[in-house]
Design a protein around this motif. Sequence first.
Motif, short mmCIF file in Angstrom:
data_model
loop_
_atom_site.label_atom_id
_atom_site.label_comp_id
_atom_site.label_asym_id
_atom_site.label_seq_id
_atom_site.Cartn_x
_atom_site.Cartn_y
_atom_site.Cartn_z
N VAL A 1 0.88 -1.17 0.00
CA VAL A 1 0.00 0.00 0.00
C VAL A 1 0.92 1.22 0.00
O VAL A 1 1.60 1.48 1.00
CB VAL A 1 -0.92 0.00 1.23
CG1 VAL A 1 -1.83 1.23 1.20
CG2 VAL A 1 -1.73 -1.28 1.29
N VAL A 2 0.97 1.94 -1.10
CA VAL A 2 2.01 2.93 -1.31
C VAL A 2 1.47 4.34 -1.10
O VAL A 2 0.54 4.77 -1.80
CB VAL A 2 2.62 2.80 -2.72
CG1 VAL A 2 3.82 3.73 -2.87
CG2 VAL A 2 3.02 1.36 -2.99
N LEU A 3 2.08 5.05 -0.15
CA LEU A 3 1.76 6.46 0.05
C LEU A 3 2.57 7.28 -0.94
O LEU A 3 3.78 7.44 -0.79
CB LEU A 3 2.10 6.88 1.48
CG LEU A 3 1.33 6.19 2.61
CD1 LEU A 3 1.91 6.60 3.96
CD2 LEU A 3 -0.15 6.55 2.54
N CYS A 4 1.92 7.81 -1.95
CA CYS A 4 2.60 8.55 -3.01
C CYS A 4 2.64 10.05 -2.75
O CYS A 4 3.16 10.80 -3.58
CB CYS A 4 1.94 8.27 -4.36
SG CYS A 4 1.95 6.53 -4.83
N GLY A 5 2.09 10.49 -1.64
CA GLY A 5 2.09 11.91 -1.34
C GLY A 5 1.36 12.70 -2.41
O GLY A 5 0.29 12.29 -2.88
N ARG A 6 1.97 13.79 -2.81
CA ARG A 6 1.37 14.65 -3.84
C ARG A 6 1.98 14.41 -5.21
O ARG A 6 1.82 15.24 -6.11
CB ARG A 6 1.51 16.11 -3.43
CG ARG A 6 0.75 16.44 -2.13
CD ARG A 6 0.77 17.93 -1.85
NE ARG A 6 -0.11 18.25 -0.72
CZ ARG A 6 0.31 18.34 0.54
NH1 ARG A 6 1.58 18.13 0.83
NH2 ARG A 6 -0.53 18.64 1.51
N ASN A 7 2.67 13.30 -5.38
CA ASN A 7 3.33 12.97 -6.64
C ASN A 7 2.39 12.10 -7.48
O ASN A 7 2.36 10.89 -7.34
CB ASN A 7 4.65 12.25 -6.35
CG ASN A 7 5.49 12.08 -7.60
OD1 ASN A 7 4.99 12.09 -8.72
ND2 ASN A 7 6.79 11.92 -7.40
N GLU A 8 1.64 12.74 -8.35
CA GLU A 8 0.68 12.00 -9.18
C GLU A 8 1.37 11.09 -10.18
O GLU A 8 0.86 10.03 -10.53
CB GLU A 8 -0.25 12.99 -9.90
CG GLU A 8 -1.38 13.50 -9.04
CD GLU A 8 -2.27 12.37 -8.56
OE1 GLU A 8 -2.78 11.61 -9.40
OE2 GLU A 8 -2.44 12.23 -7.33
N ALA A 9 2.54 11.51 -10.66
CA ALA A 9 3.27 10.65 -11.60
C ALA A 9 3.67 9.35 -10.92
O ALA A 9 3.58 8.27 -11.52
CB ALA A 9 4.51 11.39 -12.12
N LEU A 10 4.09 9.42 -9.67
CA LEU A 10 4.43 8.20 -8.93
C LEU A 10 3.19 7.34 -8.72
O LEU A 10 3.25 6.12 -8.86
CB LEU A 10 5.06 8.57 -7.59
CG LEU A 10 5.35 7.39 -6.64
CD1 LEU A 10 6.37 6.45 -7.26
CD2 LEU A 10 5.83 7.90 -5.29
N ARG A 11 2.08 7.97 -8.40
CA ARG A 11 0.85 7.21 -8.17
C ARG A 11 0.47 6.43 -9.43
O ARG A 11 0.09 5.25 -9.36
CB ARG A 11 -0.29 8.12 -7.74
CG ARG A 11 -1.53 7.38 -7.27
CD ARG A 11 -2.66 8.33 -6.98
NE ARG A 11 -3.10 9.04 -8.17
CZ ARG A 11 -3.90 8.52 -9.09
NH1 ARG A 11 -4.35 7.28 -8.95
NH2 ARG A 11 -4.24 9.22 -10.14
#
Length: 379
Positions: A238-248
Amino acid sequence: MAERVVILSAGMGAGHDAVAGELARRLGERGAAPWIVDVLGLLPGRSGAALRAFYATTVRYAPPLYEGIYRAFFTPRGRPVADTSPVVVPAARALARLLARADRPPRAVVSTFHLAAQACGRLRAAGQLQVPSVVVVTDFAAHRQWVHPANDLHLCPTPRVAEQVRALGGGDARAPGPVVPPGFEEVAGGPPDAGYAGWFGRRAPGRTPVLVSSGAWGVGAGLARTVETLSRGGCLPVVLCGRNEALRRRVARIPGALPLGWVDDMPAVLSAVRVLVENAAGQTAAQALAAGVPVVGYRPIPGHGVDGARRMAADGLSSHVERPGRLLAEVTALAADGPLRRARIAAGRALFTADPAALVARAAGLADSPVATPHPPPR
C-alpha cells in the motif's frame, strides 16, 4: 488576552508543518494563542522558495550531491560552533522585524526546523530575543544545524537525540518523545479500520498489507523496485505517493500494488497494515511508532534520511536493511505475531513519555499543566 507563542516551521515536505500544527493545537487547548510562521517565507525575495526547490530537486534527481552538501554543512566536525551562513543572517534579521511588528510580544518562540533554530539562537545570543527559545527536533538523528548554544531548550524524539544535542553544544535537552496528532496511540492492538481493512482484503485476499511511504513529495530511490519486491513476496504494498501524481500512476501499473494519493486519516491506514517500509525516518515513522506498527527503513533518502534510519535501527526502534532479499525477510518477520514484533512495538511506544507542548508552555511561563502523558501499553 491569550499569550502569544510563535512557532517557526518550514514547508520542506510535510513533517515540520505537521509538528508545528500539532504543537499549535495543543497550546491552543492550554489557552495560548499560537502563531505559525514559515521561516522560508522570511528569506528575501524568492530565496526561500528557491531553497525548497533546490532541496526537492537534489533529493529526487541528484542524491549524491545532496549527500555531499549534508556531510559538509550538517554533520558534526571539530568543535561545535553556531552557524553564521548567509541563509541564517537574513532569516534572523527578518524574524526580529516580524516579532517587533507583532500585535503583542510572544512568551516563547518554538522552532520545528533547523534554520529557525539557528536564527533564534543568533537573536538570543545577541540579546534581540528576550523570551525563551525552544527547539523541537523532528529528526531521529541530530545534525549540527539543529543546535545553537544560545537556545534555551531542545525537545527531542529519543534519549539518544538528546545526547547528540548536548554533545553538539546544546544546553538543556530532553526527550519527551515525538510530536504526533491524536488518534495514533489508540491504534496499537486495536481493531483495524473496517473501511481500509476491507478494501485491502478485497484487493488482495490473503496478502499481508504493508505500507510503503515516500513522503509528501513522493521521492526515493528505486521505489518501483521496492514495491515489486514486496508484491512478488506475497505482500500487498500500500504505497503512500504523497502529492506525486506521476508516482501514483507508475505504482498503479505494478501488479499487486495499491497506490494512495495524499492521505488525511493516517491512523486509520496504519491500523489496517502490519508493517511500515519508509525511506526518511521522519514524521510517518514517528506516527507508526505511536500506532504500534513496526518500521523498516529501506533505501533512505540521502543525508538526514540515512542518518535517521541508521540511528533508529541502532536504538532498537526499527530495522535498517539494504538488500531486497533482506527487506522481504524482515517485513515477513515483523508482520508475524511474536516476540520480535512485540518488542518493536513496546520500544516505539516507550518513547512517548511526556507532552512536548506542556514543556513548551512551562518554558514560556504559561499556566501550569500536566507534563507526563504516558501512552497506554499495547494490548
